[in-house]
Write a protein that holds these residues in place. Structure first.
Motif, PDB file in Angstrom:
ATOM      1  N   GLY A 156       0.790  -1.231   0.000  1.00  0.00           N
ATOM      2  CA  GLY A 156       0.000   0.000   0.000  1.00  0.00           C
ATOM      3  C   GLY A 156       0.814   1.269   0.000  1.00  0.00           C
ATOM      4  N   LEU A 157       2.156   1.152   0.004  1.00  0.00           N
ATOM      5  CA  LEU A 157       3.014   2.337  -0.069  1.00  0.00           C
ATOM      6  C   LEU A 157       3.446   2.551  -1.516  1.00  0.00           C
ATOM      7  N   VAL A 158       3.285   3.767  -2.021  1.00  0.00           N
ATOM      8  CA  VAL A 158       3.610   4.066  -3.412  1.00  0.00           C
ATOM      9  C   VAL A 158       4.501   5.306  -3.502  1.00  0.00           C
ATOM     10  N   ASN A 159       5.483   5.262  -4.392  1.00  0.00           N
ATOM     11  CA  ASN A 159       6.298   6.429  -4.723  1.00  0.00           C
ATOM     12  C   ASN A 159       5.724   7.057  -5.985  1.00  0.00           C
ATOM     13  N   VAL A 160       5.496   8.362  -5.947  1.00  0.00           N
ATOM     14  CA  VAL A 160       4.891   9.056  -7.091  1.00  0.00           C
ATOM     15  C   VAL A 160       5.933   9.896  -7.818  1.00  0.00           C
ATOM     16  N   TRP A 161       6.049   9.680  -9.126  1.00  0.00           N
ATOM     17  CA  TRP A 161       6.938  10.462  -9.994  1.00  0.00           C
ATOM     18  C   TRP A 161       6.060  11.130 -11.052  1.00  0.00           C
TER      19      TRP A 161
ATOM     20  N   LYS B 280      -0.759   4.689   1.000  1.00  0.00           N
ATOM     21  CA  LYS B 280       0.140   5.584   1.696  1.00  0.00           C
ATOM     22  C   LYS B 280       1.090   6.129   0.644  1.00  0.00           C
ATOM     23  N   VAL B 281       1.268   7.462   0.598  1.00  0.00           N
ATOM     24  CA  VAL B 281       1.899   8.082  -0.570  1.00  0.00           C
ATOM     25  C   VAL B 281       3.203   8.791  -0.212  1.00  0.00           C
TER      26      VAL B 281
ATOM     27  N   ILE C 109       4.990  11.362  -1.820  1.00  0.00           N
ATOM     28  CA  ILE C 109       4.829  12.328  -2.910  1.00  0.00           C
ATOM     29  C   ILE C 109       6.170  12.958  -3.258  1.00  0.00           C
ATOM     30  N   LEU C 110       7.139  12.915  -2.313  1.00  0.00           N
ATOM     31  CA  LEU C 110       8.560  13.202  -2.524  1.00  0.00           C
ATOM     32  C   LEU C 110       8.911  14.681  -2.670  1.00  0.00           C
ATOM     33  N   PHE C 111       8.081  15.474  -3.331  1.00  0.00           N
ATOM     34  CA  PHE C 111       8.373  16.898  -3.526  1.00  0.00           C
ATOM     35  C   PHE C 111       7.207  17.738  -2.997  1.00  0.00           C
ATOM     36  N   GLY C 112       7.522  18.948  -2.555  1.00  0.00           N
ATOM     37  CA  GLY C 112       6.477  19.896  -2.205  1.00  0.00           C
ATOM     38  C   GLY C 112       6.078  19.906  -0.751  1.00  0.00           C
ATOM     39  N   THR C 113       5.089  20.712  -0.439  1.00  0.00           N
ATOM     40  CA  THR C 113       4.688  20.938   0.950  1.00  0.00           C
ATOM     41  C   THR C 113       4.089  19.702   1.605  1.00  0.00           C
ATOM     42  N   GLU C 114       3.558  18.774   0.817  1.00  0.00           N
ATOM     43  CA  GLU C 114       2.955  17.560   1.377  1.00  0.00           C
ATOM     44  C   GLU C 114       3.983  16.451   1.607  1.00  0.00           C
ATOM     45  N   SER C 115       5.218  16.671   1.187  1.00  0.00           N
ATOM     46  CA  SER C 115       6.266  15.669   1.369  1.00  0.00           C
ATOM     47  C   SER C 115       6.839  15.735   2.784  1.00  0.00           C
ATOM     48  N   GLN C 116       7.244  14.591   3.290  1.00  0.00           N
ATOM     49  CA  GLN C 116       7.911  14.524   4.594  1.00  0.00           C
ATOM     50  C   GLN C 116       9.424  14.631   4.462  1.00  0.00           C
ATOM     51  N   GLY C 117       9.902  15.078   3.301  1.00  0.00           N
ATOM     52  CA  GLY C 117      11.323  15.303   3.112  1.00  0.00           C
ATOM     53  C   GLY C 117      12.112  14.021   2.956  1.00  0.00           C
ATOM     54  N   ILE C 118      13.329  14.007   3.502  1.00  0.00           N
ATOM     55  CA  ILE C 118      14.225  12.880   3.266  1.00  0.00           C
ATOM     56  C   ILE C 118      13.727  11.584   3.896  1.00  0.00           C
ATOM     57  N   ALA C 119      12.839  11.696   4.876  1.00  0.00           N
ATOM     58  CA  ALA C 119      12.254  10.471   5.458  1.00  0.00           C
ATOM     59  C   ALA C 119      11.499   9.703   4.375  1.00  0.00           C
ATOM     60  N   GLU C 120      10.803  10.417   3.516  1.00  0.00           N
ATOM     61  CA  GLU C 120      10.111   9.759   2.408  1.00  0.00           C
ATOM     62  C   GLU C 120      11.104   9.156   1.422  1.00  0.00           C
ATOM     63  N   TRP C 121      12.158   9.898   1.123  1.00  0.00           N
ATOM     64  CA  TRP C 121      13.150   9.390   0.168  1.00  0.00           C
ATOM     65  C   TRP C 121      13.841   8.137   0.708  1.00  0.00           C
ATOM     66  N   LYS C 122      14.105   8.120   2.006  1.00  0.00           N
ATOM     67  CA  LYS C 122      14.720   6.936   2.610  1.00  0.00           C
ATOM     68  C   LYS C 122      13.798   5.714   2.533  1.00  0.00           C
ATOM     69  N   SER C 123      12.497   5.967   2.491  1.00  0.00           N
ATOM     70  CA  SER C 123      11.553   4.849   2.450  1.00  0.00           C
ATOM     71  C   SER C 123      11.191   4.433   1.021  1.00  0.00           C
ATOM     72  N   ILE C 124      11.806   5.049   0.026  1.00  0.00           N
ATOM     73  CA  ILE C 124      11.515   4.695  -1.374  1.00  0.00           C
ATOM     74  C   ILE C 124      11.654   3.193  -1.630  1.00  0.00           C
TER      75      ILE C 124
ATOM     76  N   PHE D 147       5.210  -0.247  -4.943  1.00  0.00           N
ATOM     77  CA  PHE D 147       5.424   0.024  -6.367  1.00  0.00           C
ATOM     78  C   PHE D 147       5.671   1.510  -6.588  1.00  0.00           C
ATOM     79  N   ASN D 148       6.105   1.843  -7.798  1.00  0.00           N
ATOM     80  CA  ASN D 148       6.296   3.217  -8.219  1.00  0.00           C
ATOM     81  C   ASN D 148       5.207   3.586  -9.213  1.00  0.00           C
ATOM     82  N   LEU D 149       4.714   4.816  -9.109  1.00  0.00           N
ATOM     83  CA  LEU D 149       3.703   5.322 -10.034  1.00  0.00           C
ATOM     84  C   LEU D 149       4.308   6.457 -10.846  1.00  0.00           C
ATOM     85  N   VAL D 150       4.386   6.275 -12.151  1.00  0.00           N
ATOM     86  CA  VAL D 150       4.835   7.341 -13.048  1.00  0.00           C
ATOM     87  C   VAL D 150       3.580   7.960 -13.651  1.00  0.00           C
TER      88      VAL D 150
END
Length: 461
Positions: free
Chosen positions: A181-186, A213-214, A216-231, A236-239
């Motif tokens: 249920g965790l997705v990385n959005v590009w 659970k998303v 989003i990686l960039f912008g005000t809704e991102s949790q910063g590097i914590a999100e990047w570490k959880s990539i 799955f990844n969503l393009v």
């Protein structure tokens, strides 16, 4: 205008390239080092640029200021440290200067991650930036680098270079469990897309609405590097774009064995958003009942607003445009075209893509325009030069009504010439002030409709 036209035609003839010069008039993108905005778009990440004086400032003024007046955020704009490379650095190399700048930045600035980007000078003279950065990495400093000299490509290319640098140098290896249920959005290119912050927030909202659970990686809704570490932990990844992010998703598939879903059409309005959410639900193995409940709830609100709008649309039809043109990057171009045809019933006139997508993606992009709707297909043109873009629009057949142009500040004078209306939807948008506005999803579509018809009503006054 005629003098400019004659002058350009003279150069075209001299160049011997069948109407082409060796320069581009009124650019629609910037150089690769502008990916400093991609770094600055991650909360508490600060870019450091190793380039000539003025490079970073020009990128900010172009992409971050005269493009919705977005500002620089925590780590962008006037904050960005630069070596301001001089002739001395060209002759003797600029590695020591970069080393000093990184050390000074660590003393003055607080960041969760620093991203060093190189300009043309450093890349041409062969500065070993990787060696300099590795010295700090070995000391435990959160810092990465990307070689983003202008000859590498434009800022779309630079974006992929920066994301890969963070993944490879900072996120690193991972062989642990996956989180269902965790997705990385590009998706959209930060800052270059004028409305990226609001759009990414809407993407995250609707994906969470169906149970994901998303990251989003960039912008005000991102949790910063914590999100990047959880990539690497993501299911799955969503393009979500015609092509941007595909290289990153393919790299993640190779590195971590993560599957990815490619959805080329960014959804605007109920029809496309519902289709998108059902496609994601099927791919991720989510509960379809929960997805349908969310879609029904969103559509109930969405169509309630449209019911009221229908009174205006039915009574004011004589004053509304029948045909449109879209001039801009492929992501918004395709999304807006589909929405206007399927939701508002406007006829496509000209679609011109401006960000110079890699050749290997163009046929697939053309295919999307050939199936805009069950009974609507159109051709798309790829063009970067405003002179040629405007010639194409002048020669287009928009019928007996003034057209509506979805474009940029560069199209304002041309739109007056065509006696039409303009909605600025991309870089540069210097007649728009943008904070959190979105034009996608359910809520963004309503905002876009308001913008379109406020503009057309104002133009007819």
């Amino acid at each position: 205008m005629s003098e400019k036209k004659n002058f350009l035609e003279t150069i075209d003839n001299v160049s011997g390239r069948e109407g082409r010069t060796n320069s581009i008039q009124q650019i629609r993108y910037v150089c690769s080092i502008a990916a400093l905005h991609s770094a600055a778009a991650i909360p508490r990440v600060i870019p450091i640029v190793h380039c000539g004086p003025g490079c970073a400032d020009k990128q900010f003024m172009n992409v971050g200021f005269y493009n919705g007046f977005q500002g620089g955020g925590y780590g962008g704009g006037a904050v960005v440290p630069s070596t301001n490379s001089s002739e001395k650095d060209v002759v003797f190399g600029g590695e020591e200067r970069l080393r000093e700048l990184i050390a000074a930045s660590l003393n003055i600035l607080e960041a969760d991650l620093f991203v060093v980007l190189t300009g043309c000078i450093a890349d041409l003279v062969g500065d070993d930036v990787g060696s300099v950065v590795s010295e700090f990495q070995e000391q435990g400093v959160p810092i990465v680098y990307a070689e983003t000299g202008g000859f590498k490509g434009n800022n779309f290319t630079g974006h992929e270079l920066v994301t890969r640098a963070i993944i490879d140098q900072y996120v690193g290896p991972y062989d642990g469990p996956r989180e269902q249920g965790l997705v990385n959005v590009w998706s959209l290119l930060p800052y270059h897309n004028t409305f990226w912050r609001g759009d990414l927030a809407e993407i995250k909202r609707i994906l969470e609405g169906i149970g994901l659970k998303v990251n989003i990686l960039f912008g005000t809704e991102s949790q910063g590097i914590a999100e990047w570490k959880s990539i690497p932990k993501a299911q799955f990844n969503l393009v979500l774009s015609p092509w941007l992010g595909l290289q990153t998703a393919q790299h993640l598939e190779e590195t971590y064995g993560q599957p990815f879903l490619h959805v080329p059409v960014i959804p605007i309005g109920a029809k496309e958003t519902g289709r998108f959410l059902r496609q994601v639900t099927d791919f991720a193995g989510l509960d379809p009942a929960k997805t349908e409940a969310f879609i029904q709830s969103e559509e109930k609100t969405y169509y309630r607003y449209l019911e009221d709008f229908a009174d205006f649309y039915a009574e004011y039809w004589w004053g509304l445009p029948a045909k449109f043109a879209v001039v801009g990057d492929s992501a918004y171009n395709l999304a807006i075209t589909k929405f206007l045809v399927n939701q508002l019933g406007v006829i496509p006139g000209k679609q011109i893509i401006t960000e110079n997508p890699p050749e290997e993606y163009r046929e697939a992009i053309r295919g999307e325009y050939h199936r805009i709707a069950a009974d609507v297909a159109t051709d798309v043109e790829f063009e970067e030069d405003s002179y040629h873009i405007h010639q194409i629009l002048r020669q287009a057949n928009f019928g007996h009504k003034p057209p509506i142009i979805f474009g940029t500040t560069w199209e304002r004078d041309l739109t007056k010439e065509l006696k039409g209306s303009i909605v600025e939807v991309g870089f540069p948008a210097s007649y728009e002030v943008v904070l959190s506005r979105s034009y996608i999803g359910y809520r963004g579509a309503l905002t876009l409709i308001e913008k379109i018809y406020t503009t057309t009503v104002g133009a007819s006054a």
